[in-house]
Design a protein around this motif. Structure first.
Motif, PDB file in Angstrom:
ATOM      1  N   PHE A  43       0.836  -1.199   0.000  1.00  0.00           N
ATOM      2  CA  PHE A  43       0.000   0.000   0.000  1.00  0.00           C
ATOM      3  C   PHE A  43       0.872   1.249   0.000  1.00  0.00           C
ATOM      4  O   PHE A  43       1.879   1.311   0.710  1.00  0.00           O
ATOM      5  CB  PHE A  43      -0.899   0.030   1.237  1.00  0.00           C
ATOM      6  CG  PHE A  43      -2.064  -0.921   1.179  1.00  0.00           C
ATOM      7  CD1 PHE A  43      -3.288  -0.520   0.655  1.00  0.00           C
ATOM      8  CD2 PHE A  43      -1.933  -2.212   1.660  1.00  0.00           C
ATOM      9  CE1 PHE A  43      -4.358  -1.399   0.613  1.00  0.00           C
ATOM     10  CE2 PHE A  43      -2.998  -3.098   1.620  1.00  0.00           C
ATOM     11  CZ  PHE A  43      -4.212  -2.684   1.089  1.00  0.00           C
ATOM     12  N   ARG A  44       0.468   2.229  -0.763  1.00  0.00           N
ATOM     13  CA  ARG A  44       1.187   3.495  -0.747  1.00  0.00           C
ATOM     14  C   ARG A  44       0.917   4.263   0.541  1.00  0.00           C
ATOM     15  O   ARG A  44       1.782   4.965   1.047  1.00  0.00           O
ATOM     16  CB  ARG A  44       0.788   4.337  -1.962  1.00  0.00           C
ATOM     17  CG  ARG A  44       1.184   3.716  -3.288  1.00  0.00           C
ATOM     18  CD  ARG A  44       0.789   4.617  -4.451  1.00  0.00           C
ATOM     19  NE  ARG A  44       1.497   5.873  -4.414  1.00  0.00           N
ATOM     20  CZ  ARG A  44       1.205   6.930  -5.188  1.00  0.00           C
ATOM     21  NH1 ARG A  44       0.186   6.847  -6.030  1.00  0.00           N
ATOM     22  NH2 ARG A  44       1.900   8.027  -5.108  1.00  0.00           N
ATOM     23  N   TYR A  45      -0.305   4.139   1.063  1.00  0.00           N
ATOM     24  CA  TYR A  45      -0.691   4.784   2.320  1.00  0.00           C
ATOM     25  C   TYR A  45      -1.395   3.745   3.189  1.00  0.00           C
ATOM     26  O   TYR A  45      -2.337   3.083   2.735  1.00  0.00           O
ATOM     27  CB  TYR A  45      -1.629   5.972   2.064  1.00  0.00           C
ATOM     28  CG  TYR A  45      -0.983   7.106   1.312  1.00  0.00           C
ATOM     29  CD1 TYR A  45      -0.344   8.141   1.990  1.00  0.00           C
ATOM     30  CD2 TYR A  45      -1.002   7.145  -0.087  1.00  0.00           C
ATOM     31  CE1 TYR A  45       0.261   9.181   1.303  1.00  0.00           C
ATOM     32  CE2 TYR A  45      -0.402   8.181  -0.783  1.00  0.00           C
ATOM     33  CZ  TYR A  45       0.231   9.192  -0.080  1.00  0.00           C
ATOM     34  OH  TYR A  45       0.829  10.229  -0.754  1.00  0.00           O
ATOM     35  N   SER A  46      -0.954   3.621   4.421  1.00  0.00           N
ATOM     36  CA  SER A  46      -1.505   2.598   5.313  1.00  0.00           C
ATOM     37  C   SER A  46      -2.991   2.814   5.586  1.00  0.00           C
ATOM     38  O   SER A  46      -3.721   1.870   5.884  1.00  0.00           O
ATOM     39  CB  SER A  46      -0.728   2.585   6.633  1.00  0.00           C
ATOM     40  OG  SER A  46      -0.822   3.845   7.295  1.00  0.00           O
ATOM     41  N   GLN A  47      -3.468   4.073   5.473  1.00  0.00           N
ATOM     42  CA  GLN A  47      -4.881   4.376   5.740  1.00  0.00           C
ATOM     43  C   GLN A  47      -5.822   3.676   4.759  1.00  0.00           C
ATOM     44  O   GLN A  47      -7.024   3.573   5.008  1.00  0.00           O
ATOM     45  CB  GLN A  47      -5.121   5.889   5.697  1.00  0.00           C
ATOM     46  CG  GLN A  47      -4.441   6.669   6.804  1.00  0.00           C
ATOM     47  CD  GLN A  47      -3.037   7.101   6.433  1.00  0.00           C
ATOM     48  OE1 GLN A  47      -2.435   6.578   5.490  1.00  0.00           O
ATOM     49  NE2 GLN A  47      -2.502   8.068   7.163  1.00  0.00           N
ATOM     50  N   ASP A  48      -5.287   3.196   3.627  1.00  0.00           N
ATOM     51  CA  ASP A  48      -6.133   2.533   2.631  1.00  0.00           C
ATOM     52  C   ASP A  48      -6.398   1.065   2.956  1.00  0.00           C
ATOM     53  O   ASP A  48      -7.253   0.436   2.327  1.00  0.00           O
ATOM     54  CB  ASP A  48      -5.483   2.623   1.242  1.00  0.00           C
ATOM     55  CG  ASP A  48      -5.568   4.025   0.657  1.00  0.00           C
ATOM     56  OD1 ASP A  48      -6.620   4.667   0.830  1.00  0.00           O
ATOM     57  OD2 ASP A  48      -4.589   4.472   0.036  1.00  0.00           O
ATOM     58  N   ARG A  49      -5.716   0.514   3.926  1.00  0.00           N
ATOM     59  CA  ARG A  49      -5.823  -0.926   4.190  1.00  0.00           C
ATOM     60  C   ARG A  49      -7.238  -1.324   4.608  1.00  0.00           C
ATOM     61  O   ARG A  49      -7.793  -2.291   4.075  1.00  0.00           O
ATOM     62  CB  ARG A  49      -4.827  -1.333   5.277  1.00  0.00           C
ATOM     63  CG  ARG A  49      -3.379  -1.278   4.809  1.00  0.00           C
ATOM     64  CD  ARG A  49      -2.421  -1.558   5.952  1.00  0.00           C
ATOM     65  NE  ARG A  49      -1.023  -1.489   5.511  1.00  0.00           N
ATOM     66  CZ  ARG A  49       0.022  -1.507   6.323  1.00  0.00           C
ATOM     67  NH1 ARG A  49      -0.162  -1.613   7.629  1.00  0.00           N
ATOM     68  NH2 ARG A  49       1.241  -1.435   5.834  1.00  0.00           N
TER      69      ARG A  49
END
Length: 256
Positions: free
Chosen positions: A2-8
């Motif tokens: 993931f480029r940003y962990s918030q997308d998980r």
């Protein structure tokens, strides 16, 4: 990955819903189950449209293959295939939203009057693929991928319909059609009636906590237009920096 962990978490929830879709498609035969499921999923799948929108602005994965796979599942939920919103929305609407003569999501009629929500929704959804293709003429690489993956998605959907027509209708076809229309409908309130060249006065904002939890901070719409490539998780911070420049009449705290 993931480029940003918030997308998980949102991606995990969306792919879980995709798994449920396919389980029902393969293993359930009762029509009433499909009808109830379709109605129950209208709002959840509408929210998926917001996350597909964010992905089109800032891709979720470092891997191109993973991004294309995710976009296939997004397409089944929302009716929006790979790069359609990149062309129509990112390279179109975001560059043209202050000019209603060329905005891909224009809310003005040719005579200068403001469309109603229903008229706007039908026109934007019905012309989405055509307008996306037109924008693609200036971006041939993206246009080529848009056409290719749209054809692949269409072929796979046709295969799903051929194998199990009734489940495919309620689990995939209707959500795709309504997803595209509902996506257009909810965007009406973002700009309609705001005829200005001032970026701080051209978008409505919604600061309701749960609205932004479910849509990935889409309510911070002025901030989103100022820096459209900014990841959704960073929009509240940008809004705090610019909120004094936004007229209070353009900000509300409401569920919708």
């Amino acid at each position: 990955m993931f480029r940003y962990s918030q997308d998980r978490l949102p991606v995990a929830l969306i792919l879980t819903l995709s798994l449920i879709d396919f389980c029902l498609y393969f293993w359930v035969d009762k029509i009433w189950v499909f009808v109830v499921y379709w109605w129950l999923m209208l709002i959840p799948k509408l929210n998926i449209c917001a996350w597909n929108h964010h992905h089109q602005h800032t891709s979720t994965f470092h891997s191109k293959v993973l991004n294309r796979l995710l976009e296939f599942f997004y397409a089944l939920h929302t009716g929006v295939t790979t790069h359609l919103w990149v062309l129509h929305h990112v390279l179109g609407h975001h560059h043209h939203y202050l000019d209603q003569a060329i905005d891909e999501s224009r809310w003005k009629r040719k005579d200068g009057t403001v469309m109603g929500e229903i008229e706007y929704s039908f026109k934007v959804s019905a012309t989405a693929y055509y307008r996306g293709y037109q924008v693609g003429k200036a971006h041939p690489k993206l246009q080529k991928d848009f056409i290719l993956y749209s054809i692949i998605t269409l072929a796979l959907v046709i295969l799903l319909v051929w194998y199990r027509p009734i489940p495919a209708l309620f689990i995939f076809i209707l959500p795709m059609i309504f997803g595209l229309w509902l996506t257009s409908w909810v965007t009406y309130e973002h700009h309609a009636g705001l005829d200005t060249q001032n970026e701080y006065e051209a978008s409505y904002n919604n600061l309701h906590r749960w609205y932004n939890v479910l849509t990935g901070n889409l309510g911070y719409h002025t901030a989103h237009h100022l820096k459209q490539g900014l990841h959704w998780s960073k929009l509240p911070e940008l809004h705090e920096q610019i909120k004094n420049k936004i007229p209070s009449s353009l900000t509300k705290v409401a569920w919708s």
